[in-house]
Design a protein around this motif. Structure first.
Motif, PDB file in Angstrom:
ATOM      1  N   PRO A  53       0.811  -1.228   0.000  1.00  0.00           N
ATOM      2  CA  PRO A  53       0.000   0.000   0.000  1.00  0.00           C
ATOM      3  C   PRO A  53       0.841   1.272   0.000  1.00  0.00           C
ATOM      4  O   PRO A  53       0.491   2.251  -0.665  1.00  0.00           O
ATOM      5  CB  PRO A  53      -0.837  -0.109   1.287  1.00  0.00           C
ATOM      6  CG  PRO A  53      -0.867  -1.548   1.614  1.00  0.00           C
ATOM      7  CD  PRO A  53       0.422  -2.120   1.106  1.00  0.00           C
ATOM      8  N   VAL A  54       1.961   1.257   0.709  1.00  0.00           N
ATOM      9  CA  VAL A  54       2.835   2.435   0.720  1.00  0.00           C
ATOM     10  C   VAL A  54       3.405   2.669  -0.676  1.00  0.00           C
ATOM     11  O   VAL A  54       3.486   3.808  -1.148  1.00  0.00           O
ATOM     12  CB  VAL A  54       3.972   2.291   1.771  1.00  0.00           C
ATOM     13  CG1 VAL A  54       4.979   3.422   1.654  1.00  0.00           C
ATOM     14  CG2 VAL A  54       3.400   2.240   3.177  1.00  0.00           C
ATOM     15  N   MET A  55       3.775   1.601  -1.367  1.00  0.00           N
ATOM     16  CA  MET A  55       4.298   1.741  -2.728  1.00  0.00           C
ATOM     17  C   MET A  55       3.219   2.236  -3.687  1.00  0.00           C
ATOM     18  O   MET A  55       3.509   3.043  -4.579  1.00  0.00           O
ATOM     19  CB  MET A  55       4.885   0.412  -3.210  1.00  0.00           C
ATOM     20  CG  MET A  55       6.187   0.039  -2.503  1.00  0.00           C
ATOM     21  SD  MET A  55       6.815  -1.573  -2.979  1.00  0.00           S
ATOM     22  CE  MET A  55       7.278  -1.273  -4.673  1.00  0.00           C
ATOM     23  N   LEU A  56       1.975   1.779  -3.521  1.00  0.00           N
ATOM     24  CA  LEU A  56       0.886   2.254  -4.380  1.00  0.00           C
ATOM     25  C   LEU A  56       0.598   3.739  -4.132  1.00  0.00           C
ATOM     26  O   LEU A  56       0.382   4.498  -5.084  1.00  0.00           O
ATOM     27  CB  LEU A  56      -0.370   1.415  -4.158  1.00  0.00           C
ATOM     28  CG  LEU A  56      -0.293  -0.027  -4.647  1.00  0.00           C
ATOM     29  CD1 LEU A  56      -1.521  -0.824  -4.193  1.00  0.00           C
ATOM     30  CD2 LEU A  56      -0.141  -0.083  -6.154  1.00  0.00           C
ATOM     31  N   ILE A  57       0.599   4.149  -2.879  1.00  0.00           N
ATOM     32  CA  ILE A  57       0.418   5.566  -2.552  1.00  0.00           C
ATOM     33  C   ILE A  57       1.577   6.373  -3.129  1.00  0.00           C
ATOM     34  O   ILE A  57       1.377   7.459  -3.691  1.00  0.00           O
ATOM     35  CB  ILE A  57       0.293   5.760  -1.026  1.00  0.00           C
ATOM     36  CG1 ILE A  57      -0.997   5.127  -0.517  1.00  0.00           C
ATOM     37  CG2 ILE A  57       0.354   7.236  -0.656  1.00  0.00           C
ATOM     38  CD1 ILE A  57      -1.076   4.997   0.991  1.00  0.00           C
ATOM     39  N   SER A  58       2.788   5.840  -3.025  1.00  0.00           N
ATOM     40  CA  SER A  58       3.966   6.514  -3.578  1.00  0.00           C
ATOM     41  C   SER A  58       3.861   6.647  -5.095  1.00  0.00           C
ATOM     42  O   SER A  58       4.244   7.674  -5.656  1.00  0.00           O
ATOM     43  CB  SER A  58       5.234   5.743  -3.228  1.00  0.00           C
ATOM     44  OG  SER A  58       5.412   5.683  -1.851  1.00  0.00           O
ATOM     45  N   PHE A  59       3.372   5.598  -5.728  1.00  0.00           N
ATOM     46  CA  PHE A  59       3.196   5.645  -7.178  1.00  0.00           C
ATOM     47  C   PHE A  59       2.232   6.762  -7.564  1.00  0.00           C
ATOM     48  O   PHE A  59       2.506   7.552  -8.476  1.00  0.00           O
ATOM     49  CB  PHE A  59       2.693   4.296  -7.696  1.00  0.00           C
ATOM     50  CG  PHE A  59       2.518   4.246  -9.178  1.00  0.00           C
ATOM     51  CD1 PHE A  59       3.613   4.052 -10.005  1.00  0.00           C
ATOM     52  CD2 PHE A  59       1.267   4.403  -9.756  1.00  0.00           C
ATOM     53  CE1 PHE A  59       3.465   4.017 -11.387  1.00  0.00           C
ATOM     54  CE2 PHE A  59       1.107   4.374 -11.129  1.00  0.00           C
ATOM     55  CZ  PHE A  59       2.211   4.176 -11.941  1.00  0.00           C
ATOM     56  N   ALA A  60       1.101   6.841  -6.862  1.00  0.00           N
ATOM     57  CA  ALA A  60       0.113   7.888  -7.161  1.00  0.00           C
ATOM     58  C   ALA A  60       0.684   9.280  -6.900  1.00  0.00           C
ATOM     59  O   ALA A  60       0.502  10.197  -7.714  1.00  0.00           O
ATOM     60  CB  ALA A  60      -1.146   7.665  -6.331  1.00  0.00           C
ATOM     61  N   MET A  61       1.385   9.438  -5.788  1.00  0.00           N
ATOM     62  CA  MET A  61       1.986  10.745  -5.464  1.00  0.00           C
ATOM     63  C   MET A  61       3.047  11.106  -6.500  1.00  0.00           C
ATOM     64  O   MET A  61       3.086  12.233  -6.997  1.00  0.00           O
ATOM     65  CB  MET A  61       2.595  10.718  -4.062  1.00  0.00           C
ATOM     66  CG  MET A  61       3.291  12.007  -3.659  1.00  0.00           C
ATOM     67  SD  MET A  61       2.191  13.387  -3.344  1.00  0.00           S
ATOM     68  CE  MET A  61       1.625  12.999  -1.709  1.00  0.00           C
ATOM     69  N   GLY A  62       3.909  10.159  -6.826  1.00  0.00           N
ATOM     70  CA  GLY A  62       4.957  10.411  -7.812  1.00  0.00           C
ATOM     71  C   GLY A  62       4.392  10.760  -9.178  1.00  0.00           C
ATOM     72  O   GLY A  62       4.873  11.681  -9.848  1.00  0.00           O
ATOM     73  N   MET A  63       3.352  10.046  -9.597  1.00  0.00           N
ATOM     74  CA  MET A  63       2.724  10.357 -10.883  1.00  0.00           C
ATOM     75  C   MET A  63       2.085  11.737 -10.874  1.00  0.00           C
ATOM     76  O   MET A  63       2.148  12.465 -11.864  1.00  0.00           O
ATOM     77  CB  MET A  63       1.669   9.297 -11.230  1.00  0.00           C
ATOM     78  CG  MET A  63       2.250   7.966 -11.639  1.00  0.00           C
ATOM     79  SD  MET A  63       3.262   8.048 -13.118  1.00  0.00           S
ATOM     80  CE  MET A  63       2.019   8.342 -14.339  1.00  0.00           C
TER      81      MET A  63
END
Length: 173
Positions: A53-63
């Motif tokens: 979940p942290v990586m998915l949130i990071s992906f959304a934030m980074g995008m």
């Protein structure tokens, strides 16, 4: 995780993204130090949150940041890599009695010594990945290292200021 906590996380996500792309996009000190405050949203997520979940949130934030910075995935790649390492680093730093329930790894909750040990290596990892991907071998080594160190110090100091002004002890984001 309660619905109130989820709303706080979503609100924090949106707030960090807006502050990054509106206020901090053009904030550069001495021509080399950039303020990537959005990294701290990921670093300050609750300790019990799992890696995926942290990586998915990071992906959304980074995008989201890449979309406004026109950087074609550089923020996403460096933030997802930092999120991947985050829980391993938290496990390495686990105190003897473990962590309290529903705790955010913030300066106010953990103290300055622990917070520096936790956040600075992750900030340096993020900034190293970001600036080396950005340069792709076209810049000299020393200017890239100067950007990494200057930006890491600037972002770390800004995170301390933000936490002292806007965060409370033992509370969610």
């Amino acid at each position: 995780m309660t619905s109130n906590r989820v709303l706080l996380l979503v609100g924090g996500f949106i707030l960090y993204l807006i502050v990054q792309v509106v206020l901090l996009k053009n904030m550069v000190v001495f021509g080399t130090s950039f303020c990537f405050l959005y990294v701290f949203f990921i670093l300050l997520l609750p300790i019990e949150m799992k890696t995926i979940p942290v990586m998915l949130i990071s992906f959304a934030m980074g995008m989201g940041v890449d979309l406004f910075y026109d950087t074609i995935g550089i923020h996403t790649a460096s933030l997802v890599a930092t999120a991947f390492i985050r829980n391993t680093w938290l496990n390495i730093l686990t105190p003897t009695g473990g962590y309290d329930e529903n705790l955010n790894p913030s300066l106010l909750n953990m103290g300055m010594g622990w917070y520096v040990t936790y956040s600075l290596p992750l900030i340096l990892l993020h900034h190293t990945l970001f600036f080396f991907i950005e340069s792709l071998g076209t810049n000299l080594f020393l200017p890239v290292v100067q950007k990494i160190i200057g930006s890491a110090i600037f972002a770390f100091l800004m995170s301390i200021i933000v936490q002292l002004l806007f965060y409370r002890r033992r509370r969610g984001i």
